[in-house]
Design a protein around this motif. Sequence first.
Motif, PDB file in Angstrom:
ATOM      1  N   GLY A 315       0.842  -1.204   0.000  1.00 44.37           N
ATOM      2  CA  GLY A 315       0.000   0.000   0.000  1.00 44.37           C
ATOM      3  C   GLY A 315       0.868   1.242   0.000  1.00 44.37           C
ATOM      4  N   TYR A 317       1.101   4.953   0.773  1.00 48.29           N
ATOM      5  CA  TYR A 317       0.380   5.990   1.507  1.00 48.29           C
ATOM      6  C   TYR A 317       0.786   7.359   0.985  1.00 48.29           C
ATOM      7  CZ  TYR A 317      -1.282   9.052   5.185  1.00 48.29           C
ATOM      8  OH  TYR A 317      -1.902  10.067   5.861  1.00 48.29           O
ATOM      9  N   TYR A 350      -3.138   4.955  -1.772  1.00 50.74           N
ATOM     10  CA  TYR A 350      -4.127   5.765  -1.048  1.00 50.74           C
ATOM     11  C   TYR A 350      -3.836   7.234  -1.319  1.00 50.74           C
ATOM     12  CZ  TYR A 350      -6.667   8.092   2.675  1.00 50.74           C
ATOM     13  OH  TYR A 350      -7.508   8.924   3.365  1.00 50.74           O
ATOM     14  N   SER A 366      -9.594   6.046  -2.409  1.00 49.90           N
ATOM     15  CA  SER A 366      -9.765   7.230  -1.574  1.00 49.90           C
ATOM     16  C   SER A 366     -10.369   6.831  -0.224  1.00 49.90           C
ATOM     17  CB  SER A 366     -10.647   8.261  -2.277  1.00 49.90           C
ATOM     18  OG  SER A 366     -11.868   7.665  -2.604  1.00 49.90           O
ATOM     19  N   TRP A 368     -10.006   5.108   3.178  1.00 50.58           N
ATOM     20  CA  TRP A 368      -8.916   4.737   4.094  1.00 50.58           C
ATOM     21  C   TRP A 368      -9.095   3.315   4.638  1.00 50.58           C
ATOM     22  CZ3 TRP A 368      -4.259   4.971   5.405  1.00 50.58           C
ATOM     23  CH2 TRP A 368      -3.788   4.820   6.710  1.00 50.58           C
ATOM     24  N   PHE A 371      -8.250   0.733   1.994  1.00 46.49           N
ATOM     25  CA  PHE A 371      -6.804   0.729   1.775  1.00 46.49           C
ATOM     26  C   PHE A 371      -6.092  -0.034   2.888  1.00 46.49           C
ATOM     27  CE2 PHE A 371      -2.705   2.815   2.781  1.00 46.49           C
ATOM     28  CZ  PHE A 371      -2.015   2.558   1.610  1.00 46.49           C
TER      29      PHE A 371
END
Length: 403
Positions: A315, A317, A350, A366, A368, A371
């Motif tokens: 992921g 960030y 994300y 989008s 959270w 994600f």
Amino acid sequence: MKITVAGIGYVGLANAILLAQHNDVTILDLLQERVDTVNSGRSPFMDNEIEEYLADKKLNLTAEVSESDAYRDADYVLVATPTDYDPDKNYFDTHCVEEVIQRVTEVNPNAVIVIKSTVPVGYTASVRERLGNNNILFSPEFLREGSALYDILYPSRIIMGVPLNDRQLADAAQRFVFLLKQGALKEDIPVLLTALDEAEAVKLFSNTYLALRVAFFNELDTYAEIRGMDTKQIIEGICCDPRIGDYYNNPSFGYGGYCLPKDTKQLLANYRNVPNNIIKAIVEANSTRKDFITQRILEKAGYGSESRECPCVIGVYRLTMKKNSDNFRQSSMLGVLKRLTDKGAEVVIYEPNFPEESYMGNKVLSDWETFKSMSSVIIANRYSPELEPVMDKVYTRDIYFRD
Ligand SMILES: NC(=O)c1ccc[n+]([C@@H]2O[C@H](COP(=O)([O-])OP(=O)(O)OC[C@H]3O[C@@H](n4cnc5c(N)ncnc54)[C@H](O)[C@@H]3O)[C@@H](O)[C@H]2O)c1
């Protein structure tokens, strides 16, 4: 004074606001949307101080689309258009700057043009000759995107590049320095009048020094990570020395943003036929750092390991460079993302403000919660309190939780 500014970017808008406190200023852009935003008293990018000045202060400022006649009766024209690095030519692409100079030369050859865009060393002298206009100065800009107007109101210095032996233009340069000081809030601003090439060099060497410092602490961190050492202890010990200083020393995935990557490359291009080791190494160090970070992420995500449980999703960030950044131009995360994508890693991103559903072939989320649950490893160039509940799967080199 009547002043026209070309380019509603960080540099153009911050300078326009500073000058519009005491002068009649028109700011131009090719993008109608940016023009409309400024005319409605808002900032096209995130900057609280700009918002506040546009909304509250009595500014004599109008935005127009750039085909307008605003160059015709200007005393000064400020050029703040982009100078992206062209990887094919290995040089800045200065065509946006040149378009403005050409137009001003046609309609108002007596206007004094002040280039604020960052240009290669030697550019202003060459463009004066090529376009047959002797009324051109160069004044480098040192603001940071996260605090554009603040940095203009409290400048570290004003540097003004003036051609040698042109008394009239030197007087015009002094008058312009006065206008910049008049709008600023800082007292006793250091002012240096230099030759043109030297002013251009000041800008490129300043940014290259900043990149050197970032690259140094990043390479220290690479060493510590490979050797299993505590980076923070080493940095704290080093930075107690006042000659080194405890600032601008936080490791990251690499130096990034619009200016440092391109300005270091341009300086290296200006070094053609000039012996050097350090300048070349500063450019290369950033690439080496991103290669190393990518390799660590892949290891952490279990790629290449026999026991890896598939699929292990990485992921990303945020694509932005810093916590408060509103764009991701040349952010170091993009370099890492490209490397991960090239290696075939499974990645989700994300980025709550991103308008598309995918980027470089990777899904952009989008939400959270989605994600967090999808990502086995989360990579972050900069820490955010939002990450706190998932810190056990976060990989970051942000030691001080600051820029
Ligand atoms: N962003 C920074 O922090 C920073 C700091 C110092 C120096 N600089 C330098 O200043 C220059 C501008 O950077 P920026 O970040 O403000 O750019 P930006 O990309 O934020 O804005 C530039 C604007 O110029 C407009 N433009 C392009 N051609 C034009 C034309 N012919 N007429 C009118 N407008 C035109 C674009 O549409 C854009 O809105 C660059 O050379 C950059 O290297 C930037």
